[in-house]
Scaffold this motif. Structure first.
Motif, PDB file in Angstrom:
ATOM      1  N   ASP A   7       0.773  -1.260   0.003  1.00  0.00           N
ATOM      2  CA  ASP A   7      -0.055  -0.027   0.154  1.00  0.00           C
ATOM      3  C   ASP A   7       0.885   1.161   0.138  1.00  0.00           C
ATOM      4  O   ASP A   7       1.946   1.022  -0.545  1.00  0.00           O
ATOM      5  CB  ASP A   7      -0.779  -0.097   1.335  1.00  0.00           C
ATOM      6  CG  ASP A   7      -0.382  -0.017   2.568  1.00  0.00           C
ATOM      7  OD1 ASP A   7       0.963  -0.047   2.363  1.00  0.00           O
ATOM      8  OD2 ASP A   7      -0.978  -0.432   3.422  1.00  0.00           O
ATOM      9  N   ALA A   8       0.551   2.287   0.591  1.00  0.00           N
ATOM     10  CA  ALA A   8       1.307   3.346   0.379  1.00  0.00           C
ATOM     11  C   ALA A   8       2.362   3.383   1.713  1.00  0.00           C
ATOM     12  O   ALA A   8       3.133   4.359   1.765  1.00  0.00           O
ATOM     13  CB  ALA A   8       0.660   4.956   0.700  1.00  0.00           C
ATOM     14  N   GLY A   9       2.571   2.394   2.279  1.00  0.00           N
ATOM     15  CA  GLY A   9       3.607   2.098   3.525  1.00  0.00           C
ATOM     16  C   GLY A   9       4.761   1.491   2.862  1.00  0.00           C
ATOM     17  O   GLY A   9       4.945   1.284   1.799  1.00  0.00           O
ATOM     18  N   LEU A  41      -7.616 -13.712   3.679  1.00  0.00           N
ATOM     19  CA  LEU A  41      -8.214 -12.749   2.967  1.00  0.00           C
ATOM     20  C   LEU A  41      -7.837 -11.373   3.570  1.00  0.00           C
ATOM     21  O   LEU A  41      -7.597 -11.050   4.929  1.00  0.00           O
ATOM     22  CB  LEU A  41      -9.773 -12.667   3.025  1.00  0.00           C
ATOM     23  CG  LEU A  41     -10.383 -13.947   2.364  1.00  0.00           C
ATOM     24  CD1 LEU A  41     -12.000 -13.593   2.540  1.00  0.00           C
ATOM     25  CD2 LEU A  41     -10.275 -14.005   1.028  1.00  0.00           C
ATOM     26  N   VAL A  42      -7.298 -10.464   2.836  1.00  0.00           N
ATOM     27  CA  VAL A  42      -6.941  -9.114   3.028  1.00  0.00           C
ATOM     28  C   VAL A  42      -7.847  -8.070   2.296  1.00  0.00           C
ATOM     29  O   VAL A  42      -7.767  -7.926   1.055  1.00  0.00           O
ATOM     30  CB  VAL A  42      -5.563  -8.735   3.057  1.00  0.00           C
ATOM     31  CG1 VAL A  42      -5.179  -7.320   3.198  1.00  0.00           C
ATOM     32  CG2 VAL A  42      -4.705  -9.844   3.466  1.00  0.00           C
ATOM     33  N   ALA A  43      -8.800  -7.392   3.051  1.00  0.00           N
ATOM     34  CA  ALA A  43      -9.549  -6.415   2.544  1.00  0.00           C
ATOM     35  C   ALA A  43      -8.598  -5.058   1.904  1.00  0.00           C
ATOM     36  O   ALA A  43      -7.808  -4.807   2.420  1.00  0.00           O
ATOM     37  CB  ALA A  43     -10.802  -5.898   3.216  1.00  0.00           C
ATOM     38  N   GLY A  52       0.504  -0.785   5.877  1.00  0.00           N
ATOM     39  CA  GLY A  52       0.516  -2.103   5.524  1.00  0.00           C
ATOM     40  C   GLY A  52      -0.759  -3.097   5.833  1.00  0.00           C
ATOM     41  O   GLY A  52      -0.657  -4.225   5.391  1.00  0.00           O
ATOM     42  N   GLY A  53      -1.758  -2.130   6.269  1.00  0.00           N
ATOM     43  CA  GLY A  53      -2.921  -2.946   6.650  1.00  0.00           C
ATOM     44  C   GLY A  53      -3.681  -3.541   5.146  1.00  0.00           C
ATOM     45  O   GLY A  53      -4.416  -4.761   5.464  1.00  0.00           O
ATOM     46  N   ALA A  54      -3.381  -3.104   3.980  1.00  0.00           N
ATOM     47  CA  ALA A  54      -3.981  -3.841   2.998  1.00  0.00           C
ATOM     48  C   ALA A  54      -3.150  -4.653   2.159  1.00  0.00           C
ATOM     49  O   ALA A  54      -3.279  -4.931   1.009  1.00  0.00           O
ATOM     50  CB  ALA A  54      -4.330  -2.788   2.121  1.00  0.00           C
ATOM     51  N   GLU A  64     -10.436  -6.796  -3.432  1.00  0.00           N
ATOM     52  CA  GLU A  64     -10.293  -5.440  -3.735  1.00  0.00           C
ATOM     53  C   GLU A  64     -11.469  -4.953  -4.166  1.00  0.00           C
ATOM     54  O   GLU A  64     -12.427  -5.455  -5.020  1.00  0.00           O
ATOM     55  CB  GLU A  64      -9.391  -5.366  -5.228  1.00  0.00           C
ATOM     56  CG  GLU A  64      -8.453  -4.444  -5.202  1.00  0.00           C
ATOM     57  CD  GLU A  64      -8.880  -3.293  -5.899  1.00  0.00           C
ATOM     58  OE1 GLU A  64     -10.526  -3.069  -6.068  1.00  0.00           O
ATOM     59  OE2 GLU A  64      -8.233  -2.317  -6.562  1.00  0.00           O
ATOM     60  N   PHE A  65     -12.048  -3.733  -3.560  1.00  0.00           N
ATOM     61  CA  PHE A  65     -13.349  -3.123  -3.367  1.00  0.00           C
ATOM     62  C   PHE A  65     -13.842  -2.177  -4.459  1.00  0.00           C
ATOM     63  O   PHE A  65     -14.611  -1.691  -4.579  1.00  0.00           O
ATOM     64  CB  PHE A  65     -13.922  -2.932  -2.155  1.00  0.00           C
ATOM     65  CG  PHE A  65     -14.104  -3.838  -1.127  1.00  0.00           C
ATOM     66  CD1 PHE A  65     -15.413  -4.724  -1.238  1.00  0.00           C
ATOM     67  CD2 PHE A  65     -13.111  -4.392  -0.182  1.00  0.00           C
ATOM     68  CE1 PHE A  65     -15.522  -5.581  -0.221  1.00  0.00           C
ATOM     69  CE2 PHE A  65     -13.416  -5.437   0.617  1.00  0.00           C
ATOM     70  CZ  PHE A  65     -14.695  -5.918   0.704  1.00  0.00           C
ATOM     71  N   SER A  66     -12.670  -1.924  -5.336  1.00  0.00           N
ATOM     72  CA  SER A  66     -12.854  -0.722  -6.319  1.00  0.00           C
ATOM     73  C   SER A  66     -13.858  -1.012  -7.095  1.00  0.00           C
ATOM     74  O   SER A  66     -14.642   0.098  -7.732  1.00  0.00           O
ATOM     75  CB  SER A  66     -11.618  -0.630  -7.242  1.00  0.00           C
ATOM     76  OG  SER A  66     -11.269  -1.745  -8.171  1.00  0.00           O
TER      77      SER A  66
HETATM   78  C1  LIG Z   1      -0.139  11.071   0.954  1.00  0.00           C
HETATM   79  C2  LIG Z   1      -1.132  10.655   1.953  1.00  0.00           C
HETATM   80  C3  LIG Z   1      -1.886  11.477   2.537  1.00  0.00           C
HETATM   81  C4  LIG Z   1      -2.799  11.098   3.662  1.00  0.00           C
HETATM   82  N1  LIG Z   1      -3.389  11.834   4.388  1.00  0.00           N
HETATM   83  C5  LIG Z   1      -4.471  11.563   5.390  1.00  0.00           C
HETATM   84  C6  LIG Z   1      -5.016  12.282   6.189  1.00  0.00           C
HETATM   85  O1  LIG Z   1      -4.838  13.628   6.106  1.00  0.00           O
HETATM   86  N2  LIG Z   1      -5.778  11.668   7.001  1.00  0.00           N
HETATM   87  C7  LIG Z   1      -6.003  10.676   7.134  1.00  0.00           C
HETATM   88  O2  LIG Z   1      -6.979  10.242   8.095  1.00  0.00           O
HETATM   89  N3  LIG Z   1      -5.450   9.585   6.348  1.00  0.00           N
HETATM   90  C8  LIG Z   1      -4.616  10.111   5.541  1.00  0.00           C
HETATM   91  N4  LIG Z   1      -4.059   9.118   4.890  1.00  0.00           N
HETATM   92  C9  LIG Z   1      -4.002   7.815   5.015  1.00  0.00           C
HETATM   93  C10 LIG Z   1      -5.113   7.203   3.975  1.00  0.00           C
HETATM   94  O3  LIG Z   1      -5.429   8.092   3.025  1.00  0.00           O
HETATM   95  C11 LIG Z   1      -6.221   6.561   4.862  1.00  0.00           C
HETATM   96  O4  LIG Z   1      -5.609   5.412   5.435  1.00  0.00           O
HETATM   97  C12 LIG Z   1      -7.186   6.004   3.842  1.00  0.00           C
HETATM   98  O5  LIG Z   1      -8.334   6.203   4.162  1.00  0.00           O
HETATM   99  C13 LIG Z   1      -7.195   4.453   3.583  1.00  0.00           C
HETATM  100  O6  LIG Z   1      -8.210   4.211   2.593  1.00  0.00           O
HETATM  101  P1  LIG Z   1      -8.064   3.052   1.633  1.00  0.00           P
HETATM  102  O7  LIG Z   1      -9.292   2.640   0.904  1.00  0.00           O
HETATM  103  O8  LIG Z   1      -6.833   3.458   0.629  1.00  0.00           O
HETATM  104  O9  LIG Z   1      -7.755   1.650   2.522  1.00  0.00           O
HETATM  105  P2  LIG Z   1      -6.753   0.713   2.321  1.00  0.00           P
HETATM  106  O10 LIG Z   1      -5.128   1.341   2.411  1.00  0.00           O
HETATM  107  O11 LIG Z   1      -6.938  -0.256   1.002  1.00  0.00           O
HETATM  108  O12 LIG Z   1      -7.001  -0.276   3.417  1.00  0.00           O
HETATM  109  C14 LIG Z   1      -6.627   0.315   4.897  1.00  0.00           C
HETATM  110  C15 LIG Z   1      -7.073  -0.914   6.058  1.00  0.00           C
HETATM  111  O13 LIG Z   1      -8.609  -0.953   5.932  1.00  0.00           O
HETATM  112  C16 LIG Z   1      -8.812  -2.235   5.538  1.00  0.00           C
HETATM  113  N5  LIG Z   1     -10.084  -2.290   4.585  1.00  0.00           N
HETATM  114  C17 LIG Z   1     -10.215  -1.907   3.421  1.00  0.00           C
HETATM  115  N6  LIG Z   1     -11.240  -1.900   2.714  1.00  0.00           N
HETATM  116  C18 LIG Z   1     -11.870  -2.758   3.602  1.00  0.00           C
HETATM  117  C19 LIG Z   1     -13.266  -3.143   3.790  1.00  0.00           C
HETATM  118  N7  LIG Z   1     -14.306  -3.017   2.914  1.00  0.00           N
HETATM  119  N8  LIG Z   1     -13.779  -3.823   5.017  1.00  0.00           N
HETATM  120  C20 LIG Z   1     -12.891  -4.216   6.084  1.00  0.00           C
HETATM  121  N9  LIG Z   1     -11.330  -3.705   6.059  1.00  0.00           N
HETATM  122  C21 LIG Z   1     -11.255  -2.831   4.880  1.00  0.00           C
HETATM  123  C22 LIG Z   1      -7.663  -2.927   4.844  1.00  0.00           C
HETATM  124  O14 LIG Z   1      -7.460  -4.087   4.919  1.00  0.00           O
HETATM  125  C23 LIG Z   1      -6.527  -2.187   5.595  1.00  0.00           C
HETATM  126  O15 LIG Z   1      -6.237  -2.816   6.876  1.00  0.00           O
HETATM  127  C24 LIG Z   1      -3.003   9.676   3.686  1.00  0.00           C
HETATM  128  C25 LIG Z   1      -2.334   8.660   2.822  1.00  0.00           C
HETATM  129  C26 LIG Z   1      -1.511   9.120   1.929  1.00  0.00           C
HETATM  130  C27 LIG Z   1      -0.733   8.418   1.129  1.00  0.00           C
END
Ligand SMILES: Cc1cc2nc3c(=O)[nH]c(=O)nc-3n(C[C@H](O)[C@H](O)[C@H](O)COP(=O)(O)OP(=O)(O)OC[C@H]3O[C@@H](n4cnc5c(N)ncnc54)[C@H](O)[C@@H]3O)c2cc1C
Length: 93
Positions: A7-9, A41-43, A52-54, A64-66
């Protein structure tokens, strides 16, 4: 699989596969199948999390939920939205 190895980590891990559910019934089917076959499974949403949660550290399938990105109901008066898990929100300001 390389697209989904991080992920972004900083953490990485290559999954055994990626599935793209389109409905809640699809998700239920994947979960039941994975449970029966002892497959982790990893959501995953947009993969922008920084912890690294994803990431499938020990293999298994990424769910992948896109493709589940519909807004199901919007109550403007109560300011409540019922959405599928792949909906992207954008907060400005
Ligand atoms: C440049 C940058 C800036 C950021 N700024 C901020 C900020 O200002 N504020 C902030 O709060 N965050 C910020 N973040 C963090 C990031 O945007 C959040 O963590 C984001 O909301 C994650 O969403 P995602 O869909 O990408 O989740 P993912 O990275 O895909 O998943 C995150 C976690 O949620 C779980 N998950 C995902 N979907 C589901 C589902 N449907 N059911 C159950 N579990 C699920 C995954 O397994 C994982 O553990 C930033 C990140 C970056 C890279």
């Amino acid at each position: 699989m390389l697209t989904y190895e991080s992920d972004a980590g900083l953490e990485g891990g290559i999954p055994d596969g990626v599935v793209f559910p389109q409905t809640t019934a699809d998700v239920a089917q994947f979960v039941a199948w994975a449970n029966q076959n002892h497959i982790p499974l990893v959501a995953r949403g947009a993969g922008t999390g920084t912890t690294g949660g994803a990431v499938a550290h020990q293999g298994g399938l990424i769910v992948e939920f896109s493709h589940m990105n519909r807004i199901l109901e919007l109550d403007e008066e109560e300011r409540i939205a019922f959405v599928e898990p792949g909906v992207v929100k954008l907060c400005l300001g």
